[in-house]
Motif scaffolding. Structure first.
Motif, short mmCIF file in Angstrom:
data_model
loop_
_atom_site.label_atom_id
_atom_site.label_comp_id
_atom_site.label_asym_id
_atom_site.label_seq_id
_atom_site.Cartn_x
_atom_site.Cartn_y
_atom_site.Cartn_z
N GLU A 154 -7.02 7.14 -10.13
CA GLU A 154 -7.06 8.58 -9.83
C GLU A 154 -7.02 9.39 -11.11
O GLU A 154 -6.19 9.14 -12.00
CB GLU A 154 -5.90 9.00 -8.93
CG GLU A 154 -5.99 10.49 -8.55
CD GLU A 154 -4.88 10.97 -7.64
OE1 GLU A 154 -5.02 12.06 -7.07
OE2 GLU A 154 -3.86 10.26 -7.51
N ARG A 199 0.81 -1.22 0.00
CA ARG A 199 0.00 0.00 0.00
C ARG A 199 0.84 1.26 0.00
O ARG A 199 0.32 2.35 -0.28
CB ARG A 199 -0.98 -0.02 1.16
CG ARG A 199 -0.39 0.10 2.53
CD ARG A 199 -1.45 0.02 3.61
NE ARG A 199 -1.79 -1.37 3.91
CZ ARG A 199 -2.61 -1.74 4.90
NH1 ARG A 199 -3.19 -0.82 5.65
NH2 ARG A 199 -2.86 -3.01 5.13
N GLU A 200 2.15 1.16 0.27
CA GLU A 200 3.03 2.32 0.18
C GLU A 200 3.90 2.28 -1.07
O GLU A 200 4.94 2.95 -1.15
CB GLU A 200 3.91 2.41 1.43
CG GLU A 200 3.12 2.65 2.71
CD GLU A 200 4.00 2.78 3.93
OE1 GLU A 200 5.25 2.80 3.77
OE2 GLU A 200 3.46 2.86 5.05
N PRO A 207 -0.21 10.37 -5.83
CA PRO A 207 -0.40 10.73 -4.42
C PRO A 207 -1.79 10.42 -3.89
O PRO A 207 -1.94 9.98 -2.74
CB PRO A 207 -0.12 12.23 -4.41
CG PRO A 207 0.82 12.45 -5.54
CD PRO A 207 0.39 11.48 -6.60
N GLY A 208 -2.82 10.63 -4.70
CA GLY A 208 -4.18 10.37 -4.23
C GLY A 208 -4.42 8.90 -3.95
O GLY A 208 -5.12 8.55 -2.98
N ALA A 237 -2.00 6.72 -3.15
CA ALA A 237 -1.20 6.41 -1.97
C ALA A 237 -1.93 6.80 -0.69
O ALA A 237 -1.88 6.08 0.32
CB ALA A 237 0.15 7.13 -2.05
N ALA A 238 -2.63 7.94 -0.72
CA ALA A 238 -3.38 8.37 0.47
C ALA A 238 -4.63 7.54 0.69
O ALA A 238 -5.08 7.37 1.83
CB ALA A 238 -3.75 9.84 0.33
N ALA A 239 -5.21 7.02 -0.38
CA ALA A 239 -6.48 6.29 -0.27
C ALA A 239 -6.31 4.86 0.22
O ALA A 239 -7.20 4.33 0.90
CB ALA A 239 -7.18 6.28 -1.63
N VAL A 289 -6.87 4.09 3.92
CA VAL A 289 -8.28 4.31 4.25
C VAL A 289 -9.11 3.12 3.77
O VAL A 289 -10.03 2.66 4.47
CB VAL A 289 -8.79 5.63 3.64
CG1 VAL A 289 -10.27 5.83 3.94
CG2 VAL A 289 -7.96 6.79 4.15
N ARG A 342 -14.32 10.03 4.58
CA ARG A 342 -12.88 9.89 4.74
C ARG A 342 -12.14 10.17 3.44
O ARG A 342 -10.98 10.61 3.47
CB ARG A 342 -12.53 8.47 5.22
CG ARG A 342 -12.99 8.12 6.62
CD ARG A 342 -12.16 8.83 7.69
NE ARG A 342 -10.72 8.70 7.47
CZ ARG A 342 -9.98 7.63 7.79
NH1 ARG A 342 -10.57 6.57 8.35
NH2 ARG A 342 -8.69 7.62 7.57
N LEU A 343 -12.80 9.87 2.32
CA LEU A 343 -12.20 10.09 1.00
C LEU A 343 -13.11 11.03 0.21
O LEU A 343 -13.88 10.59 -0.65
CB LEU A 343 -12.05 8.76 0.24
CG LEU A 343 -10.96 7.79 0.67
CD1 LEU A 343 -11.00 6.54 -0.19
CD2 LEU A 343 -9.58 8.45 0.59
#
Length: 379
Positions: free
Chosen positions: A133, A89-90, A96-97, A99-101, A104, A164-165
Motif C-alpha cells: 500500500e 489476514r487480520e 489499513p488498506g 487489512a481491508a484488502a 477481498v 471490489r478494490l
C-alpha cells in the motif's frame, strides 16, 4: 502496554514473529539502543541522536502472505513448522488498506479457482500474495504462481476484483516454478496498464515496480531520507554516489543545485523505477545506473566528495570498504544499515573514516531489528 491489547495472534501463540511484542515500547527502544551502542562501542566519539520512534501497529506497508488451505477456504498467512498454514489476514501490523484488502483477495482466490500450493506434495498453483500500500492508499497486488496455468482466469476476474478494490493500481503475476523456499521468481507478467505504484515520501513520488524493493515502514523511510538529506546539506558536497540505490530514495532526496548525484543498483527494475521519478521531477543532474555497486566503485577511476551506502544485511564487504578507505577524495560516507553487526565489521575495515553521528530508526518495531544511519568523516 500489555500484549493482550495489541495482537490476538500473539496472545494465543498462533504467531510469535513479533518477538518483542510483549515488551512495553519504551523497553523495546531502550534495548535496541543498548544493542547498537554496544556493537559500535569501538567508536567512543560517536554522537547519538534520539532514536526515531515508530507506530507499533498499522505501519507495515507490505504483506507477504503464504497461501495454503483450499480453493474454497484459502489461508493467508505463514507456515507452521509442519507445513500447515496460519491465517493472519487480520494481522494488526498491516496498514489499513492492506487489512481491508486481504479478505477481498481471499474471496478472489475462490472466485478465480486458484489452488493453493502444497509444499509437501508440490501440487497447486498459488504460492504467495504480495500486497503493498502506498501512502496515498493505492495498492499493488502480486500473485506468486508456480506456472501461468491460472493466468486466463485471473485476467477474467480482475475487473471484478478492481470493482471490489477501487484502490488497486498495479496487479501482476510472478512465476516461481522452483519447489523451494524462494519468495518470488524472475518472470513478472503485468496485468494492469499501470506499471508502478507511487510511494509519496517527503513530497517526492518514488515509483515502485513489482520487483523493486522499498522499506516496509513508510514513516521510518521518510525519516531516514530526511535525516540523510539534512546531514548532506550541512556538508554541501559537489558530487555524491548512492551505492545500492534501490528505487532512488537517497539519490533523489539528495539532488540539489550544483550537485551531481550518481545512483548505482544491481536491480534493473529498481533503476527503471528510480529513472521514472528522476524524469518526472526534472532532476537532470542525477544519473542512475544498473550494475554492481562494488564493481562500479572499483572501476570508476575517480571518487566523489561523499558516498551513501545502503547495503543488504551482509554489509558492503571488504572490497568496497577497502576502496572507501583508500579513496582520500571522499571525505564523508553516509552508511544506512539494517544489520549493525555487519556495519561494525565494515567500520573496522575503514579506520580513517570515523563515525561521528548516528541515529537508530525503529524500522521494525516489536522485533530486535532496526535501521541505523551513521555519518563517517575522514580523519
Amino acid at each position: 502496554m500489555p500484549s493482550d491489547h495489541l495482537c490476538a495472534y500473539y496472545d494465543s501463540g498462533r504467531c510469535r514473529s513479533c518477538t518483542l511484542l510483549g515488551w512495553p515500547y519504551e523497553r523495546q527502544l531502550a534495548e535496541k539502543q543498548r544493542s547498537v551502542e554496544g556493537l559500535l562501542s569501538a567508536h567512543p566519539g560517536l554522537a547519538w541522536l534520539p532514536p526515531a520512534r515508530s507506530a507499533q501497529l498499522g505501519f507495515r506497508n507490505k504483506a507477504k502472505m503464504v497461501v495454503t488451505g483450499t480453493v474454497e477456504q484459502p489461508v493467508l498467512g505463514i507456515l507452521r513448522p509442519d507445513g500447515t498454514g496460519v491465517d493472519l489476514r487480520e494481522c494488526p501490523l498491516h496498514t489499513p488498506g492492506i487489512a481491508a484488502a486481504l479478505p477481498v483477495l481471499a474471496e478472489f482466490v475462490t472466485r478465480a479457482r486458484l489452488t493453493p500450493y502444497d509444499v509437501a506434495s508440490r501440487a497447486g498453483e498459488l504460492k504467495h500474495l504480495l500486497v503493498t500500500e502506498s501512502p496515498d492508499g493505492e495498492l499493488m497486488v502480486r500473485f506468486v504462481l508456480r506456472s501461468t496455468e491460472a493466468e486466463a482466469r485471473i485476467r477474467k476476474h480482475l475487473p471484478a476484483l478492481r470493482d471490489r478494490l477501487p484502490t488497486l493500481r498495479v496487479a501482476s503475476l510472478n512465476i516461481q516454478p522452483a519447489p523451494k523456499a524462494v519468495l518470488e521468481g524472475e518472470r513478472e507478467i503485468l496485468l494492469t496498464e499501470e506499471q508502478t505504484l507511487r510511494m509519496r515520501v517527503n513530497g517526492l513520488d518514488l515509483h515502485l515496480r513489482p520487483q523493486s524493493f522499498f522499506q516496509t515502514n513508510t514513516a521510518m523511510a521518510a525519516t531516514l531520507y530526511r535525516d540523510a538529506r539534512a546531514w548532506v546539506a550541512e556538508l554541501d558536497p559537489g558530487t555524491v554516489w548512492d551505492l545500492y540505490c534501490g528505487v532512488g530514495g537517497f539519490a533523489l532526496h539528495l539532488a540539489g543545485p550544483g550537485r551531481r548525484v550518481t545512483g548505482v543498483e544491481v536491480s534493473a527494475e529498481a533503476v527503471a523505477s528510480a529513472e521514472t521519478t528522476r524524469r518526472e521531477a526534472g532532476l537532470e543532474r542525477v544519473e542512475l545506473l544498473a550494475g554492481d555497486a562494488t564493481a562500479y566503485a572499483l572501476g570508476a577511476g575517480t571518487a566523489p566528495d561523499l558516498v551513501v551506502v545502503n547495503p543488504p544485511r551482509r554489509g558492503i564487504g571488504p572490497e568496497l570498504a577497502g576502496w572507501l578507505e583508500e579513496s582520500a577524495a571522499t571525505t564523508h560516507v553516509v552508511y544506512s544499515s539494517c544489520n549493525a553487526q555487519s556495519l561494525a565489521r565494515d567500520l573496522a575495515a575503514m579506520p580513517s573514516l570515523v563515525p561521528v553521528r548516528a541515529r537508530l530508526l525503529d524500522m521494525f518495531p516489536n522485533t530486535g531489528h532496526y535501521e541505523v544511519l551513521t555519518l563517517l568523516e575522514r580523519r
